[in-house]
Design a protein around this motif. Structure first.
Motif, PDB file in Angstrom:
ATOM      1  N   VAL A   1     120.877  39.276  14.604  1.00 44.04           N
ATOM      2  CA  VAL A   1     120.435  40.359  15.473  1.00 44.04           C
ATOM      3  C   VAL A   1     121.283  41.593  15.173  1.00 44.04           C
ATOM      4  O   VAL A   1     122.499  41.594  15.431  1.00 44.04           O
ATOM      5  CB  VAL A   1     120.572  39.982  16.961  1.00 44.04           C
ATOM      6  CG1 VAL A   1     119.989  41.088  17.848  1.00 44.04           C
ATOM      7  CG2 VAL A   1     119.916  38.637  17.257  1.00 44.04           C
ATOM      8  N   ALA A   2     120.650  42.615  14.610  1.00 43.36           N
ATOM      9  CA  ALA A   2     121.333  43.884  14.372  1.00 43.36           C
ATOM     10  C   ALA A   2     120.899  44.878  15.434  1.00 43.36           C
ATOM     11  O   ALA A   2     119.720  44.955  15.777  1.00 43.36           O
ATOM     12  CB  ALA A   2     121.010  44.420  12.978  1.00 43.36           C
TER      13      ALA A   2
ATOM     14  N   VAL B   1     116.583  47.507  17.475  1.00 46.24           N
ATOM     15  CA  VAL B   1     117.052  46.152  17.178  1.00 46.24           C
ATOM     16  C   VAL B   1     116.165  45.551  16.091  1.00 46.24           C
ATOM     17  O   VAL B   1     114.963  45.834  16.035  1.00 46.24           O
ATOM     18  CB  VAL B   1     116.997  45.266  18.447  1.00 46.24           C
ATOM     19  CG1 VAL B   1     117.299  43.819  18.121  1.00 46.24           C
ATOM     20  CG2 VAL B   1     117.971  45.783  19.495  1.00 46.24           C
ATOM     21  N   ALA B   2     116.758  44.734  15.231  1.00 44.26           N
ATOM     22  CA  ALA B   2     115.994  43.944  14.273  1.00 44.26           C
ATOM     23  C   ALA B   2     116.535  42.526  14.273  1.00 44.26           C
ATOM     24  O   ALA B   2     117.754  42.316  14.317  1.00 44.26           O
ATOM     25  CB  ALA B   2     116.065  44.537  12.869  1.00 44.26           C
ATOM     26  N   VAL B   3     115.620  41.550  14.238  1.00 45.73           N
ATOM     27  CA  VAL B   3     115.989  40.135  14.217  1.00 45.73           C
ATOM     28  C   VAL B   3     115.469  39.532  12.912  1.00 45.73           C
ATOM     29  O   VAL B   3     114.301  39.720  12.559  1.00 45.73           O
ATOM     30  CB  VAL B   3     115.391  39.378  15.417  1.00 45.73           C
ATOM     31  CG1 VAL B   3     115.805  37.901  15.372  1.00 45.73           C
ATOM     32  CG2 VAL B   3     115.828  40.011  16.732  1.00 45.73           C
ATOM     33  N   GLY B   4     116.331  38.831  12.189  1.00 47.58           N
ATOM     34  CA  GLY B   4     115.929  38.199  10.932  1.00 47.58           C
ATOM     35  C   GLY B   4     116.627  36.868  10.764  1.00 47.58           C
ATOM     36  O   GLY B   4     117.193  36.316  11.711  1.00 47.58           O
TER      37      GLY B   4
ATOM     38  N   ARG C   1     120.054  47.018   7.506  1.00 47.32           N
ATOM     39  CA  ARG C   1     119.286  48.090   6.861  1.00 47.32           C
ATOM     40  C   ARG C   1     118.099  48.502   7.718  1.00 47.32           C
ATOM     41  O   ARG C   1     117.751  49.683   7.801  1.00 47.32           O
ATOM     42  CB  ARG C   1     118.799  47.648   5.476  1.00 47.32           C
ATOM     43  CG  ARG C   1     119.895  47.529   4.443  1.00 47.32           C
ATOM     44  CD  ARG C   1     119.348  47.513   3.038  1.00 47.32           C
ATOM     45  NE  ARG C   1     118.477  46.369   2.796  1.00 47.32           N
ATOM     46  CZ  ARG C   1     118.890  45.192   2.373  1.00 47.32           C
ATOM     47  NH1 ARG C   1     120.193  44.982   2.169  1.00 47.32           N
ATOM     48  NH2 ARG C   1     118.037  44.205   2.152  1.00 47.32           N
ATOM     49  N   LEU C   2     117.460  47.531   8.354  1.00 44.12           N
ATOM     50  CA  LEU C   2     116.270  47.827   9.145  1.00 44.12           C
ATOM     51  C   LEU C   2     116.566  48.754  10.324  1.00 44.12           C
ATOM     52  O   LEU C   2     115.702  49.535  10.741  1.00 44.12           O
ATOM     53  CB  LEU C   2     115.629  46.533   9.653  1.00 44.12           C
ATOM     54  CG  LEU C   2     114.914  45.679   8.593  1.00 44.12           C
ATOM     55  CD1 LEU C   2     114.506  44.333   9.178  1.00 44.12           C
ATOM     56  CD2 LEU C   2     113.692  46.411   8.043  1.00 44.12           C
ATOM     57  N   VAL C   3     117.784  48.664  10.889  1.00 42.30           N
ATOM     58  CA  VAL C   3     118.104  49.512  12.037  1.00 42.30           C
ATOM     59  C   VAL C   3     118.933  50.732  11.650  1.00 42.30           C
ATOM     60  O   VAL C   3     119.350  51.509  12.512  1.00 42.30           O
ATOM     61  CB  VAL C   3     118.835  48.716  13.142  1.00 42.30           C
ATOM     62  CG1 VAL C   3     117.985  47.551  13.626  1.00 42.30           C
ATOM     63  CG2 VAL C   3     120.203  48.231  12.683  1.00 42.30           C
ATOM     64  N   GLY C   4     119.184  50.908  10.353  1.00 38.63           N
ATOM     65  CA  GLY C   4     119.910  52.082   9.886  1.00 38.63           C
ATOM     66  C   GLY C   4     121.411  51.968   9.934  1.00 38.63           C
ATOM     67  O   GLY C   4     122.120  52.979   9.880  1.00 38.63           O
TER      68      GLY C   4
ATOM     69  N   ARG D   1     112.140  49.041  19.169  1.00 35.12           N
ATOM     70  CA  ARG D   1     112.813  49.858  20.180  1.00 35.12           C
ATOM     71  C   ARG D   1     112.939  49.050  21.473  1.00 35.12           C
ATOM     72  O   ARG D   1     111.951  48.525  21.983  1.00 35.12           O
ATOM     73  CB  ARG D   1     112.018  51.139  20.425  1.00 35.12           C
ATOM     74  CG  ARG D   1     112.649  52.092  21.434  1.00 35.12           C
ATOM     75  CD  ARG D   1     111.788  53.342  21.546  1.00 35.12           C
ATOM     76  NE  ARG D   1     112.351  54.287  22.497  1.00 35.12           N
ATOM     77  CZ  ARG D   1     112.108  54.284  23.800  1.00 35.12           C
ATOM     78  NH1 ARG D   1     111.292  53.356  24.322  1.00 35.12           N
ATOM     79  NH2 ARG D   1     112.649  55.198  24.592  1.00 35.12           N
ATOM     80  N   VAL D   2     114.161  48.954  21.980  1.00 32.06           N
ATOM     81  CA  VAL D   2     114.419  48.234  23.227  1.00 32.06           C
ATOM     82  C   VAL D   2     114.963  49.246  24.238  1.00 32.06           C
ATOM     83  O   VAL D   2     116.066  49.767  24.064  1.00 32.06           O
ATOM     84  CB  VAL D   2     115.419  47.081  23.030  1.00 32.06           C
ATOM     85  CG1 VAL D   2     115.631  46.335  24.338  1.00 32.06           C
ATOM     86  CG2 VAL D   2     114.937  46.122  21.947  1.00 32.06           C
ATOM     87  N   PRO D   3     114.208  49.549  25.287  1.00 36.99           N
ATOM     88  CA  PRO D   3     114.668  50.540  26.265  1.00 36.99           C
ATOM     89  C   PRO D   3     115.904  50.077  27.032  1.00 36.99           C
ATOM     90  O   PRO D   3     116.184  48.875  27.138  1.00 36.99           O
ATOM     91  CB  PRO D   3     113.467  50.688  27.208  1.00 36.99           C
ATOM     92  CG  PRO D   3     112.299  50.133  26.463  1.00 36.99           C
ATOM     93  CD  PRO D   3     112.852  49.058  25.586  1.00 36.99           C
TER      94      PRO D   3
END
Length: 289
Positions: A117-118, A74-77, A46-49, A97-99
């Motif tokens: 990791v999403a 990216v989101a890590v939980g 959900r965090l990254v859409g 945001r990861v370039p």
């Protein structure tokens, strides 16, 4: 070669691709599989859409390091851990945001076991029986990640959540598992049945995605003959010959030949995914619904 991809720089102890799993195939001998901590996987998606069914990465204890070929969110939980991008600390439990070409490092778990990791667009490996999940027991799905693996990504919507951080439950200091007795509790002595829900157990270091193994008092059988293999479900508490209960998790077999003394409520299983070895375990009997 597409630029919608991730390169695995450090695979970690055990990192697998997981999604909602492949339910409905037990009659074919195929376990459900899927993320052990489902709520954590759903939250980072959900965090990254991403859609709920998008595949994520599930790490074990010491995380992983990834390098995207294009800019991603990216989101890590799940298990709390330190997260960096090119060595700079970034938020855990929030979209980042990861370039393109930057190194995302998901560090060792500060507490808990499994981080999720999403990546925007989701991990787009080829599905097997409708799921992208790695199943360690059957071997279905992609193999566990190794250094140098390249993972394709799906199309990103870029509609990630606008939050600073999302609350997540802490890994359990004590794992309390509500159980419904049966179907084979009558194969154990009355003293063993009482001990099962009154004595203390601990999470064994031998636990894995197939089952959470416990250390503690051995449960004595009242019936010692062989039990023909019969169907088992997610959360079944099987008791092997050593008498120590094993809680079946996502990659469990679909049949088993040891008696099942009880079944854990599904709502309590995500916490089992984050219980480190040595965590106290308590089985609490509840009424059948």
């Amino acid at each position: 070669m597409t630029d919608r991809a991730l390169s695995v720089v450090r695979a970690g102890a055990l990192t697998t691709v997981q999604d909602l799993g492949r339910p409905g195939h037990a009659h074919l001998g195929v376990p459900r599989s899927g993320a052990l901590d489902g709520p954590a996987a759903a939250l980072v998606n959900r965090l990254v859409g991403n859609a709920p069914e998008a595949a994520v990465l599930e790490t074990t204890l010491n995380g992983c390091a990834l390098r995207p070929r294009s800019t991603v969110i990216v989101a890590v939980g799940g298990a709390p851990c330190h997260v960096t991008v090119d060595g700079r600390p970034v938020a855990w439990g929030a979209p980042v945001r990861v370039p393109a070409g930057a190194l995302l490092d998901v560090g060792t778990a500060v507490s808990g076991v499994r981080a999720y990791v999403a990546v925007s667009g989701g991990i787009a490996v080829e599905p097997v029986l409708g799921s992208r999940s790695t199943d360690l027991l059957s071997g279905l799905g992609p193999p566990p990640l190794t250094d140098g693996t390249v993972l394709p990504l799906g199309r990103s919507t870029w509609l990630h959540a606008r939050v600073d951080a999302a609350p997540q439950p802490a890994p359990p200091a004590e794992l309390v598992l509500r159980v419904t007795p049966g179907p084979r509790d009558d194969w154990f002595t009355p003293a063993a049945v009482r001990a099962f829900t009154s004595r203390a157990y601990r999470v064994s270091a031998a636990s894995n995605r197939i089952g959470l193994r416990t250390e503690g008092p051995a449960l004595e059988r009242a019936i010692t003959r062989e039990l023909p293999s019969e169907g088992v479900v997610l959360g079944s508490v099987q008791v092997p010959p050593d008498g120590r209960p094993v809680v079946f998790l996502a990659d469990h077999p679909t049949t088993g030949g040891y008696p099942v003394i009880a079944v854990v409520r599904a709502a309590d299983l995500p916490a089992a995914a984050q219980a480190v070895p040595g965590t106290p375990v308590r089985f609490v009997a509840v009424r059948r619904r």
